[in-house]
Design a protein around this motif. Structure first.
Motif, PDB file in Angstrom:
ATOM      1  N   GLY A   1      -4.059   0.053  -8.068  1.00  0.00           N
ATOM      2  CA  GLY A   1      -3.920  -1.115  -7.209  1.00  0.00           C
ATOM      3  C   GLY A   1      -3.354  -0.823  -5.838  1.00  0.00           C
ATOM      4  N   SER A   2      -2.930   0.410  -5.602  1.00  0.00           N
ATOM      5  CA  SER A   2      -2.343   0.721  -4.301  1.00  0.00           C
ATOM      6  C   SER A   2      -2.890   2.041  -3.773  1.00  0.00           C
ATOM      7  CB  SER A   2      -0.826   0.805  -4.403  1.00  0.00           C
ATOM      8  OG  SER A   2      -0.285   1.279  -3.189  1.00  0.00           O
ATOM      9  N   THR A   3      -3.759   1.939  -2.807  1.00  0.00           N
ATOM     10  CA  THR A   3      -4.323   3.141  -2.194  1.00  0.00           C
ATOM     11  C   THR A   3      -3.230   3.985  -1.571  1.00  0.00           C
ATOM     12  OG1 THR A   3      -6.359   1.918  -1.739  1.00  0.00           O
ATOM     13  CG2 THR A   3      -6.011   3.963  -0.519  1.00  0.00           C
ATOM     14  N   GLU A   4      -2.305   3.349  -0.884  1.00  0.00           N
ATOM     15  CA  GLU A   4      -1.234   4.101  -0.218  1.00  0.00           C
ATOM     16  C   GLU A   4      -0.339   4.804  -1.226  1.00  0.00           C
ATOM     17  OE1 GLU A   4      -1.152   4.761   3.024  1.00  0.00           O
ATOM     18  OE2 GLU A   4      -3.014   3.607   3.071  1.00  0.00           O
ATOM     19  N   ASP A   5      -0.081   4.170  -2.368  1.00  0.00           N
ATOM     20  CA  ASP A   5       0.722   4.811  -3.410  1.00  0.00           C
ATOM     21  C   ASP A   5      -0.013   6.030  -3.961  1.00  0.00           C
ATOM     22  OD1 ASP A   5       2.876   5.225  -5.148  1.00  0.00           O
ATOM     23  OD2 ASP A   5       1.987   3.962  -6.701  1.00  0.00           O
ATOM     24  N   LEU A   6      -1.306   5.908  -4.171  1.00  0.00           N
ATOM     25  CA  LEU A   6      -2.093   7.032  -4.665  1.00  0.00           C
ATOM     26  C   LEU A   6      -2.070   8.181  -3.666  1.00  0.00           C
ATOM     27  CD1 LEU A   6      -3.929   8.327  -6.748  1.00  0.00           C
ATOM     28  CD2 LEU A   6      -5.854   7.140  -5.677  1.00  0.00           C
ATOM     29  N   ILE A   7      -2.245   7.872  -2.403  1.00  0.00           N
ATOM     30  CA  ILE A   7      -2.193   8.907  -1.364  1.00  0.00           C
ATOM     31  C   ILE A   7      -0.826   9.593  -1.384  1.00  0.00           C
ATOM     32  CG2 ILE A   7      -2.148   9.304   1.143  1.00  0.00           C
ATOM     33  CD1 ILE A   7      -4.363   7.115   1.321  1.00  0.00           C
ATOM     34  N   GLY A   8       0.229   8.816  -1.493  1.00  0.00           N
ATOM     35  CA  GLY A   8       1.579   9.376  -1.535  1.00  0.00           C
ATOM     36  C   GLY A   8       1.793  10.288  -2.732  1.00  0.00           C
ATOM     37  N   ARG A   9       1.290   9.880  -3.885  1.00  0.00           N
ATOM     38  CA  ARG A   9       1.438  10.700  -5.093  1.00  0.00           C
ATOM     39  C   ARG A   9       0.655  12.010  -4.970  1.00  0.00           C
ATOM     40  NH1 ARG A   9       3.889   8.138  -9.210  1.00  0.00           N
ATOM     41  NH2 ARG A   9       4.274   5.932  -8.857  1.00  0.00           N
ATOM     42  N   ILE A  10      -0.548  11.929  -4.432  1.00  0.00           N
ATOM     43  CA  ILE A  10      -1.348  13.149  -4.251  1.00  0.00           C
ATOM     44  C   ILE A  10      -0.663  14.074  -3.252  1.00  0.00           C
ATOM     45  CG2 ILE A  10      -3.537  14.074  -3.394  1.00  0.00           C
ATOM     46  CD1 ILE A  10      -4.843  11.443  -4.473  1.00  0.00           C
ATOM     47  N   LYS A  11      -0.178  13.504  -2.157  1.00  0.00           N
ATOM     48  CA  LYS A  11       0.504  14.296  -1.132  1.00  0.00           C
ATOM     49  C   LYS A  11       1.739  14.983  -1.708  1.00  0.00           C
ATOM     50  CE  LYS A  11       2.284  13.988   3.524  1.00  0.00           C
ATOM     51  NZ  LYS A  11       2.403  13.157   4.718  1.00  0.00           N
ATOM     52  N   GLU A  12       2.492  14.253  -2.515  1.00  0.00           N
ATOM     53  CA  GLU A  12       3.704  14.799  -3.128  1.00  0.00           C
ATOM     54  C   GLU A  12       3.372  15.951  -4.081  1.00  0.00           C
ATOM     55  OE1 GLU A  12       6.499  12.953  -6.424  1.00  0.00           O
ATOM     56  OE2 GLU A  12       6.778  11.958  -4.486  1.00  0.00           O
ATOM     57  N   LYS A  13       2.313  15.805  -4.851  1.00  0.00           N
ATOM     58  CA  LYS A  13       1.931  16.826  -5.833  1.00  0.00           C
ATOM     59  C   LYS A  13       1.280  18.049  -5.194  1.00  0.00           C
ATOM     60  CE  LYS A  13       2.371  14.932 -10.068  1.00  0.00           C
ATOM     61  NZ  LYS A  13       2.327  15.419 -11.414  1.00  0.00           N
ATOM     62  N   THR A  14       0.524  17.834  -4.104  1.00  0.00           N
ATOM     63  CA  THR A  14      -0.290  18.930  -3.567  1.00  0.00           C
ATOM     64  C   THR A  14       0.165  19.459  -2.221  1.00  0.00           C
ATOM     65  OG1 THR A  14      -1.821  17.468  -2.390  1.00  0.00           O
ATOM     66  CG2 THR A  14      -2.323  17.953  -4.708  1.00  0.00           C
ATOM     67  N   GLY A  15       0.888  18.637  -1.461  1.00  0.00           N
ATOM     68  CA  GLY A  15       1.258  19.037  -0.108  1.00  0.00           C
ATOM     69  C   GLY A  15       0.126  18.865   0.886  1.00  0.00           C
ATOM     70  N   GLU A  16      -0.981  18.320   0.422  1.00  0.00           N
ATOM     71  CA  GLU A  16      -2.146  18.104   1.275  1.00  0.00           C
ATOM     72  C   GLU A  16      -1.854  17.021   2.318  1.00  0.00           C
ATOM     73  OE1 GLU A  16      -6.845  17.039   0.542  1.00  0.00           O
ATOM     74  OE2 GLU A  16      -5.600  17.709  -1.126  1.00  0.00           O
ATOM     75  N   ALA A  17      -2.457  17.142   3.474  1.00  0.00           N
ATOM     76  CA  ALA A  17      -2.254  16.189   4.559  1.00  0.00           C
ATOM     77  C   ALA A  17      -2.843  14.823   4.194  1.00  0.00           C
ATOM     78  CB  ALA A  17      -2.904  16.688   5.842  1.00  0.00           C
ATOM     79  N   THR A  18      -2.173  13.784   4.642  1.00  0.00           N
ATOM     80  CA  THR A  18      -2.594  12.413   4.357  1.00  0.00           C
ATOM     81  C   THR A  18      -4.036  12.163   4.761  1.00  0.00           C
ATOM     82  OG1 THR A  18      -0.323  11.618   4.597  1.00  0.00           O
ATOM     83  CG2 THR A  18      -2.076   9.981   4.837  1.00  0.00           C
ATOM     84  N   GLU A  19      -4.426  12.612   5.933  1.00  0.00           N
ATOM     85  CA  GLU A  19      -5.788  12.354   6.408  1.00  0.00           C
ATOM     86  C   GLU A  19      -6.835  13.052   5.538  1.00  0.00           C
ATOM     87  OE1 GLU A  19      -8.601  10.349   8.122  1.00  0.00           O
ATOM     88  OE2 GLU A  19      -6.481   9.953   8.429  1.00  0.00           O
ATOM     89  N   GLU A  20      -6.531  14.261   5.070  1.00  0.00           N
ATOM     90  CA  GLU A  20      -7.459  14.965   4.181  1.00  0.00           C
ATOM     91  C   GLU A  20      -7.629  14.202   2.869  1.00  0.00           C
ATOM     92  OE1 GLU A  20      -6.968  19.269   3.675  1.00  0.00           O
ATOM     93  OE2 GLU A  20      -5.556  19.135   5.345  1.00  0.00           O
ATOM     94  N   ILE A  21      -6.531  13.720   2.331  1.00  0.00           N
ATOM     95  CA  ILE A  21      -6.571  12.938   1.091  1.00  0.00           C
ATOM     96  C   ILE A  21      -7.387  11.676   1.304  1.00  0.00           C
ATOM     97  CG2 ILE A  21      -5.195  11.615  -0.565  1.00  0.00           C
ATOM     98  CD1 ILE A  21      -2.874  13.641   0.098  1.00  0.00           C
ATOM     99  N   ARG A  22      -7.120  10.994   2.400  1.00  0.00           N
ATOM    100  CA  ARG A  22      -7.823   9.749   2.711  1.00  0.00           C
ATOM    101  C   ARG A  22      -9.335   9.991   2.827  1.00  0.00           C
ATOM    102  NH1 ARG A  22      -5.349   5.333   4.203  1.00  0.00           N
ATOM    103  NH2 ARG A  22      -3.500   6.426   4.885  1.00  0.00           N
ATOM    104  N   GLN A  23      -9.723  11.084   3.465  1.00  0.00           N
ATOM    105  CA  GLN A  23     -11.147  11.401   3.609  1.00  0.00           C
ATOM    106  C   GLN A  23     -11.798  11.670   2.256  1.00  0.00           C
ATOM    107  OE1 GLN A  23     -11.184  14.641   6.398  1.00  0.00           O
ATOM    108  NE2 GLN A  23     -11.007  13.296   8.173  1.00  0.00           N
ATOM    109  N   LYS A  24     -11.109  12.408   1.390  1.00  0.00           N
ATOM    110  CA  LYS A  24     -11.656  12.693   0.064  1.00  0.00           C
ATOM    111  C   LYS A  24     -11.778  11.412  -0.766  1.00  0.00           C
ATOM    112  CE  LYS A  24     -10.091  17.461  -0.116  1.00  0.00           C
ATOM    113  NZ  LYS A  24      -9.145  18.408  -0.719  1.00  0.00           N
ATOM    114  N   LEU A  25     -10.776  10.544  -0.679  1.00  0.00           N
ATOM    115  CA  LEU A  25     -10.843   9.271  -1.403  1.00  0.00           C
ATOM    116  C   LEU A  25     -11.963   8.394  -0.852  1.00  0.00           C
ATOM    117  CD1 LEU A  25      -7.071   8.375  -1.907  1.00  0.00           C
ATOM    118  CD2 LEU A  25      -8.726   9.039  -3.674  1.00  0.00           C
ATOM    119  N   ASP A  26     -12.114   8.381   0.463  1.00  0.00           N
ATOM    120  CA  ASP A  26     -13.216   7.615   1.065  1.00  0.00           C
ATOM    121  C   ASP A  26     -14.556   8.087   0.512  1.00  0.00           C
ATOM    122  OD1 ASP A  26     -11.666   5.968   2.651  1.00  0.00           O
ATOM    123  OD2 ASP A  26     -11.914   7.178   4.469  1.00  0.00           O
ATOM    124  N   THR A  27     -14.717   9.400   0.390  1.00  0.00           N
ATOM    125  CA  THR A  27     -15.958   9.954  -0.144  1.00  0.00           C
ATOM    126  C   THR A  27     -16.154   9.523  -1.592  1.00  0.00           C
ATOM    127  OG1 THR A  27     -15.845  11.849   1.343  1.00  0.00           O
ATOM    128  CG2 THR A  27     -17.201  12.095  -0.638  1.00  0.00           C
TER     129      THR A  27
END
Length: 81
Positions: free
Chosen positions: A34-60
């Motif tokens: 239910g929260s895209t931003e929460d998912l991005i935050g969790r992925i970023k925390e686990k992987t160290g990946e940049a927010t924009e990269e995560i957002r692009q992959k989720l968009d895809t």
């Protein structure tokens, strides 16, 4: 990016998200439901990946899922919800 609540396809992309981010757990995904931003935050925390990269992959992922849903609608004559 579509919001996870309105997208309605979250369960269908969970496996694909885990394939991209291997250390993401079902618990991580369920807590972010239910929260895209929460998912991005969790992925970023686990992987160290940049927010924009995560957002692009989720968009895809979401775009591919929307395309899949449209294909199913054409094939079956009804919308998958």
């Amino acid at each position: 990016m579509a919001d996870l609540r309105t997208e309605g396809k979250f369960d269908r992309i969970k496996g694909r998200a885990r394939a991209i981010w291997g250390n993401l757990t079902d618990d991580d995904l369920d807590k972010a439901r239910g929260s895209t931003e929460d998912l991005i935050g969790r992925i970023k925390e686990k992987t160290g990946e940049a927010t924009e990269e995560i957002r692009q992959k989720l968009d895809t992922l979401f775009a591919e899922e929307v395309g899949r849903g449209m294909q199913e609608t054409r094939e079956t004559g009804r919308e998958d919800r």
